[in-house]
Design a protein around this motif. Structure first.
Motif, PDB file in Angstrom:
ATOM      1  N   PHE A   1      15.959   7.588 -74.551  1.00 46.52           N
ATOM      2  CA  PHE A   1      14.473   7.639 -74.243  1.00 46.52           C
ATOM      3  C   PHE A   1      14.391   6.571 -73.404  1.00 46.52           C
ATOM      4  CE2 PHE A   1       9.943   8.000 -75.077  1.00 46.52           C
ATOM      5  CZ  PHE A   1       9.732   9.385 -74.840  1.00 46.52           C
ATOM      6  N   PRO A   2      13.764   6.632 -72.135  1.00 42.36           N
ATOM      7  CA  PRO A   2      13.614   5.504 -71.328  1.00 42.36           C
ATOM      8  C   PRO A   2      12.419   4.653 -71.696  1.00 42.36           C
ATOM      9  CG  PRO A   2      12.483   7.570 -70.459  1.00 42.36           C
ATOM     10  CD  PRO A   2      13.109   8.062 -71.601  1.00 42.36           C
ATOM     11  N   VAL A   3      11.503   4.799 -72.304  1.00 40.84           N
ATOM     12  CA  VAL A   3      10.203   3.896 -72.734  1.00 40.84           C
ATOM     13  C   VAL A   3      10.915   3.085 -73.896  1.00 40.84           C
ATOM     14  CG1 VAL A   3       7.846   3.397 -73.027  1.00 40.84           C
ATOM     15  CG2 VAL A   3       8.639   5.508 -71.428  1.00 40.84           C
ATOM     16  N   ILE A   4      10.918   1.883 -73.731  1.00 42.10           N
ATOM     17  CA  ILE A   4      11.451   1.022 -74.976  1.00 42.10           C
ATOM     18  C   ILE A   4      10.459   1.140 -76.168  1.00 42.10           C
ATOM     19  CG2 ILE A   4      12.147  -1.070 -75.779  1.00 42.10           C
ATOM     20  CD1 ILE A   4      13.289  -1.751 -72.921  1.00 42.10           C
ATOM     21  N   GLU A   5       9.223   1.032 -75.903  1.00 43.82           N
ATOM     22  CA  GLU A   5       8.263   0.908 -77.035  1.00 43.82           C
ATOM     23  C   GLU A   5       8.231   2.206 -77.960  1.00 43.82           C
ATOM     24  OE1 GLU A   5       7.162   0.220 -73.653  1.00 43.82           O
ATOM     25  OE2 GLU A   5       7.522  -2.037 -73.987  1.00 43.82           O
ATOM     26  N   LYS A   6       8.015   3.316 -76.901  1.00 45.54           N
ATOM     27  CA  LYS A   6       8.243   4.723 -77.834  1.00 45.54           C
ATOM     28  C   LYS A   6       9.671   4.957 -78.335  1.00 45.54           C
ATOM     29  CE  LYS A   6       4.292   6.359 -76.285  1.00 45.54           C
ATOM     30  NZ  LYS A   6       3.172   6.457 -77.256  1.00 45.54           N
ATOM     31  N   ARG A   7      10.457   4.375 -77.870  1.00 44.21           N
ATOM     32  CA  ARG A   7      11.841   4.564 -78.526  1.00 44.21           C
ATOM     33  C   ARG A   7      11.768   3.828 -79.733  1.00 44.21           C
ATOM     34  NH1 ARG A   7      16.628   1.714 -75.651  1.00 44.21           N
ATOM     35  NH2 ARG A   7      15.445   2.743 -73.856  1.00 44.21           N
ATOM     36  N   ILE A   8      11.542   2.785 -79.827  1.00 42.14           N
ATOM     37  CA  ILE A   8      11.443   1.980 -81.052  1.00 42.14           C
ATOM     38  C   ILE A   8      10.588   2.643 -82.198  1.00 42.14           C
ATOM     39  CG2 ILE A   8      10.529  -0.233 -81.994  1.00 42.14           C
ATOM     40  CD1 ILE A   8      11.569  -1.607 -79.607  1.00 42.14           C
ATOM     41  N   GLU A   9       9.447   3.001 -81.746  1.00 38.83           N
ATOM     42  CA  GLU A   9       8.678   3.749 -82.479  1.00 38.83           C
ATOM     43  C   GLU A   9       9.134   4.937 -83.031  1.00 38.83           C
ATOM     44  OE1 GLU A   9       4.423   6.422 -82.485  1.00 38.83           O
ATOM     45  OE2 GLU A   9       4.759   4.879 -80.858  1.00 38.83           O
TER      46      GLU A   9
ATOM     47  N   LEU B   1      12.416   5.703 -83.377  1.00 41.63           N
ATOM     48  CA  LEU B   1      13.622   5.529 -84.069  1.00 41.63           C
ATOM     49  C   LEU B   1      13.039   4.785 -85.492  1.00 41.63           C
ATOM     50  CD1 LEU B   1      15.715   3.380 -81.509  1.00 41.63           C
ATOM     51  CD2 LEU B   1      16.269   5.756 -82.691  1.00 41.63           C
ATOM     52  N   ARG B   2      11.964   4.340 -85.656  1.00 46.68           N
ATOM     53  CA  ARG B   2      11.683   3.940 -86.860  1.00 46.68           C
ATOM     54  C   ARG B   2      11.083   5.254 -87.939  1.00 46.68           C
ATOM     55  NH1 ARG B   2       7.687  -1.023 -84.854  1.00 46.68           N
ATOM     56  NH2 ARG B   2       9.334  -2.553 -84.911  1.00 46.68           N
ATOM     57  N   LEU B   3      10.530   6.085 -87.180  1.00 43.16           N
ATOM     58  CA  LEU B   3      10.399   7.366 -87.793  1.00 43.16           C
ATOM     59  C   LEU B   3      11.580   8.082 -88.280  1.00 43.16           C
ATOM     60  CD1 LEU B   3       7.514   8.847 -85.658  1.00 43.16           C
ATOM     61  CD2 LEU B   3       7.273   8.000 -87.782  1.00 43.16           C
ATOM     62  N   LEU B   4      12.817   7.892 -87.595  1.00 43.95           N
ATOM     63  CA  LEU B   4      13.877   8.501 -87.733  1.00 43.95           C
ATOM     64  C   LEU B   4      14.701   7.637 -88.898  1.00 43.95           C
ATOM     65  CD1 LEU B   4      15.563   9.587 -84.649  1.00 43.95           C
ATOM     66  CD2 LEU B   4      15.048  10.839 -86.410  1.00 43.95           C
ATOM     67  N   ASP B   5      14.396   6.459 -89.024  1.00 40.70           N
ATOM     68  CA  ASP B   5      14.973   5.629 -89.933  1.00 40.70           C
ATOM     69  C   ASP B   5      14.301   6.005 -91.335  1.00 40.70           C
ATOM     70  OD1 ASP B   5      16.651   4.414 -88.461  1.00 40.70           O
ATOM     71  OD2 ASP B   5      15.365   2.404 -87.929  1.00 40.70           O
ATOM     72  N   ARG B   6      13.125   6.244 -91.385  1.00 44.92           N
ATOM     73  CA  ARG B   6      12.646   6.761 -92.618  1.00 44.92           C
ATOM     74  C   ARG B   6      13.286   7.892 -93.396  1.00 44.92           C
ATOM     75  NH1 ARG B   6       6.284   6.709 -90.975  1.00 44.92           N
ATOM     76  NH2 ARG B   6       6.112   4.707 -90.136  1.00 44.92           N
TER      77      ARG B   6
END
Length: 88
Positions: free
Chosen positions: A30-38, A40-45
């Protein structure tokens, strides 16, 4: 048992892990870093649930309950990914 799961189209732990990994790869690209981190956090749950399904012996009821939770969360993630992709 896998034949019954295949015929009845039940969700298996292997299938959920495969789907999770594909979503993880899409999110990593995903190109936008802020959205990517968000995202990834949801996937980490979701990952601890999948790991517990893979590693622990549990009753069918517990297994079914966790599989439904993971499936529902993966559906939400898929919708979020599509929404974010379309908003770019």
């Amino acid at each position: 048992m896998w034949i019954i799961d295949t015929v009845l189209r039940r969700k298996t732990v292997y299938g959920l892990r495969k789907r999770y990994d594909k979503m993880r790869e899409k999110t990593d690209r995903f190109p936008v870093i802020e959205k990517r981190i968000e995202l990834l956090r949801l996937l980490d749950r979701i990952e601890p649930y999948i790991t517990s399904l893979e590693e622990h012996h549990m009753s069918r009821f517990e297994k079914k309950k966790i599989i439904e939770i993971v499936h529902r969360d993966l559906e939400k993630m898929g919708l979020l990914l599509e929404k974010e992709k379309n908003s770019l």
